[in-house]
Design an enzyme around this catalytic site. Structure first.
Site, PDB file in Angstrom:
ATOM      1  N   SER A  14       0.873  -1.378   0.105  1.00  0.00           N
ATOM      2  CA  SER A  14       0.019   0.053   0.108  1.00  0.00           C
ATOM      3  C   SER A  14       0.875   1.250  -0.032  1.00  0.00           C
ATOM      4  CB  SER A  14      -0.861  -0.075   1.230  1.00  0.00           C
ATOM      5  OG  SER A  14      -1.648   1.276   1.196  1.00  0.00           O
ATOM      6  N   LYS A  15       0.607   2.153  -0.965  1.00  0.00           N
ATOM      7  CA  LYS A  15       1.117   3.576  -0.915  1.00  0.00           C
ATOM      8  C   LYS A  15       0.511   4.493   0.161  1.00  0.00           C
ATOM      9  CE  LYS A  15       2.754   3.377  -5.910  1.00  0.00           C
ATOM     10  NZ  LYS A  15       4.033   3.134  -5.472  1.00  0.00           N
ATOM     11  N   LYS A  64     -13.834  -3.625   1.746  1.00  0.00           N
ATOM     12  CA  LYS A  64     -14.656  -2.371   1.419  1.00  0.00           C
ATOM     13  C   LYS A  64     -16.336  -2.432   1.716  1.00  0.00           C
ATOM     14  CE  LYS A  64     -11.575   0.014  -1.670  1.00  0.00           C
ATOM     15  NZ  LYS A  64     -11.403   0.913  -2.937  1.00  0.00           N
ATOM     16  N   ASP A 101     -13.575   7.039  -3.555  1.00  0.00           N
ATOM     17  CA  ASP A 101     -12.862   6.460  -4.666  1.00  0.00           C
ATOM     18  C   ASP A 101     -13.486   7.151  -6.120  1.00  0.00           C
ATOM     19  OD1 ASP A 101     -11.348   4.688  -3.562  1.00  0.00           O
ATOM     20  OD2 ASP A 101     -12.989   3.020  -3.624  1.00  0.00           O
ATOM     21  N   GLY A 126     -16.597  -3.487 -16.267  1.00  0.00           N
ATOM     22  CA  GLY A 126     -16.612  -4.126 -15.108  1.00  0.00           C
ATOM     23  C   GLY A 126     -17.759  -3.786 -14.676  1.00  0.00           C
ATOM     24  N   VAL A 153     -23.125 -10.089 -18.145  1.00  0.00           N
ATOM     25  CA  VAL A 153     -24.021  -9.254 -18.763  1.00  0.00           C
ATOM     26  C   VAL A 153     -24.908  -8.705 -17.628  1.00  0.00           C
ATOM     27  CG1 VAL A 153     -25.676  -8.071 -20.341  1.00  0.00           C
ATOM     28  CG2 VAL A 153     -23.861  -9.628 -21.083  1.00  0.00           C
TER      29      VAL A 153
HETATM   30  P1  ATR Z   1     -13.619  -5.526  -7.790  1.00  0.00           P
HETATM   31  O1  ATR Z   1     -14.172  -5.235  -6.322  1.00  0.00           O
HETATM   32  O2  ATR Z   1     -12.107  -5.347  -8.184  1.00  0.00           O
HETATM   33  O3  ATR Z   1     -14.537  -4.853  -8.820  1.00  0.00           O
HETATM   34  P2  ATR Z   1     -15.191  -8.080  -8.257  1.00  0.00           P
HETATM   35  O4  ATR Z   1     -16.355  -7.411  -7.501  1.00  0.00           O
HETATM   36  O5  ATR Z   1     -14.535  -9.337  -7.988  1.00  0.00           O
HETATM   37  O6  ATR Z   1     -13.528  -7.022  -7.821  1.00  0.00           O
HETATM   38  O7  ATR Z   1     -15.306  -7.815  -9.546  1.00  0.00           O
HETATM   39  C1  ATR Z   1     -14.360  -8.006 -10.831  1.00  0.00           C
HETATM   40  C2  ATR Z   1     -14.582  -7.299 -12.078  1.00  0.00           C
HETATM   41  O8  ATR Z   1     -13.571  -7.800 -12.946  1.00  0.00           O
HETATM   42  C3  ATR Z   1     -15.671  -8.259 -12.409  1.00  0.00           C
HETATM   43  O9  ATR Z   1     -16.500  -7.116 -13.406  1.00  0.00           O
HETATM   44  C4  ATR Z   1     -15.238  -9.256 -13.346  1.00  0.00           C
HETATM   45  O10 ATR Z   1     -16.192  -9.454 -14.396  1.00  0.00           O
HETATM   46  P3  ATR Z   1     -17.331 -10.862 -14.322  1.00  0.00           P
HETATM   47  O11 ATR Z   1     -18.544 -10.056 -13.523  1.00  0.00           O
HETATM   48  O12 ATR Z   1     -17.861 -11.209 -15.615  1.00  0.00           O
HETATM   49  O13 ATR Z   1     -16.662 -11.658 -13.470  1.00  0.00           O
HETATM   50  C5  ATR Z   1     -14.265  -8.405 -14.136  1.00  0.00           C
HETATM   51  N1  ATR Z   1     -13.234  -9.327 -14.712  1.00  0.00           N
HETATM   52  C6  ATR Z   1     -12.030 -10.015 -14.056  1.00  0.00           C
HETATM   53  N2  ATR Z   1     -11.287 -10.446 -14.604  1.00  0.00           N
HETATM   54  C7  ATR Z   1     -11.669 -10.360 -15.998  1.00  0.00           C
HETATM   55  C8  ATR Z   1     -11.357 -10.572 -17.176  1.00  0.00           C
HETATM   56  N3  ATR Z   1     -10.080 -11.352 -17.418  1.00  0.00           N
HETATM   57  N4  ATR Z   1     -11.803 -10.388 -18.328  1.00  0.00           N
HETATM   58  C9  ATR Z   1     -13.010  -9.323 -18.327  1.00  0.00           C
HETATM   59  N5  ATR Z   1     -13.468  -8.987 -16.950  1.00  0.00           N
HETATM   60  C10 ATR Z   1     -12.980  -9.369 -15.860  1.00  0.00           C
END
Ligand code: ATR
Length: 268
Positions: A14-15, A64, A101, A126, A153
């Site tokens: 962590s920074k 979080k 954030d 995402g 989706v």
């Molecule tokens: P965070 O708190 O970092 O958002 P998370 O809630 O686990 O972590 O969500 C990860 C996100 O990254 C999701 O949108 C995930 O897509 P899915 O919902 O389809 O799983 C996305 N993600 C992770 N790896 C990915 C990849 N290689 N390609 C595309 N989307 C990815």
């Protein structure tokens, strides 16, 4: 001395302690800020023990959402985000949860990178916690359209429904969209594993589209390398967002907003 901390797992890279030490020096505030590792099964205990004397904490991955459910009240930003990255212990001992954030992201884009979001077509890639945490401030900045795209989706659709009352938000799958946009924000965790979400390269209009990866690393992230290969106008990483969200937390705790540019330069 007033005590603050960032709690996460892992936490050693962590920074935040460095950033807050620079803020404290710059603003002449007397405080101590450290990094605390919480066991995966006892974030609540670590938080409680620290806040017995500490005045505030930042929370990072993967706590979080848990932090959201442990505080007594939420700021409007945290309420919508469903996640808390900043806690303040109020004088009566109760805990206020905020999420800085999204504010940090918007400020880094609009102020540090001089890209006003009003009227832009934005793609948010995402639909996990990181994406959800930034939607409200992005919509508040007045884009023409904010489209959430996700590998799964249904999760993008859920977010679009959840925030529909706040502005022009839509949802799509990776293969559904090809029209170029003005700004692509990567909020997936794909960069952690060195991969790039499988979105169309046509979304980048060469020399025009700006790409922003909420992740950062010493070397350009996989997403930003992909964006550069397809002639994005600019490829920005998340270090500025990190510093700006920290500045918002510092403001909440100390009542003064540090000047971030010098700190960002020191970190680079
Ligand atoms: P965070 O708190 O970092 O958002 P998370 O809630 O686990 O972590 O969500 C990860 C996100 O990254 C999701 O949108 C995930 O897509 P899915 O919902 O389809 O799983 C996305 N993600 C992770 N790896 C990915 C990849 N290689 N390609 C595309 N989307 C990815």
């Amino acid at each position: 001395m007033d005590q603050y901390a960032v709690i996460g797992n892992p936490i050693e890279h962590s920074k935040s302690p460095q950033i807050h030490a620079l803020f404290a020096r710059q603003t002449g505030q007397d405080l101590e800020y450290r990094a605390l590792l919480a066991p995966l099964d006892d974030f609540a205990g670590t938080l409680r023990d620290f806040l017995a004397t500490g005045l505030g904490v930042n929370i990072t991955v993967p706590f979080k959402e848990q932090a959201w459910s442990l505080v007594d009240q939420h700021t409007p930003a945290a309420e919508r985000a469903g996640a808390v990255n900043t806690i303040q212990r109020l004088p009566d001992g109760t805990l206020l949860g905020d999420n800085t954030d999204g504010k940090g992201l918007v400020r880094d884009i609009e102020v540090n990178n001089q890209l006003p979001l009003k009227g832009l077509r934005i793609l948010l890639v995402g639909a996990g916690g990181a994406a959800r945490g930034v939607i409200q401030p992005l919509l508040a900045a007045g884009p023409e359209q904010l489209c959430v795209v996700n590998r799964t989706v249904s999760k993008a659709e859920e977010l679009a429904t959840l925030f529909a009352d706040l502005g022009p938000i839509s949802a799509a799958g990776f293969e559904w969209i090809e029209e170029p946009v003005d700004l692509i924000i990567n909020a997936t965790s794909a960069s952690l594993g060195g991969s790039v979400p499988a979105i169309s390269t046509h979304l980048i209009k060469p020399g025009h589209t700006v790409c922003y990866d909420m992740m950062y690393a010493k070397a350009p992230t996989a997403f930003n390398r992909w964006a550069a290969e397809h002639d994005a106008a600019r490829c920005i990483d998340g270090l500025g967002m990190l510093v700006e969200q920290a500045a918002e937390a510092f403001l909440l705790w100390r009542g003064v907003r540090p000047e971030t540019q010098a700190v960002l330069e020191a970190l680079r």
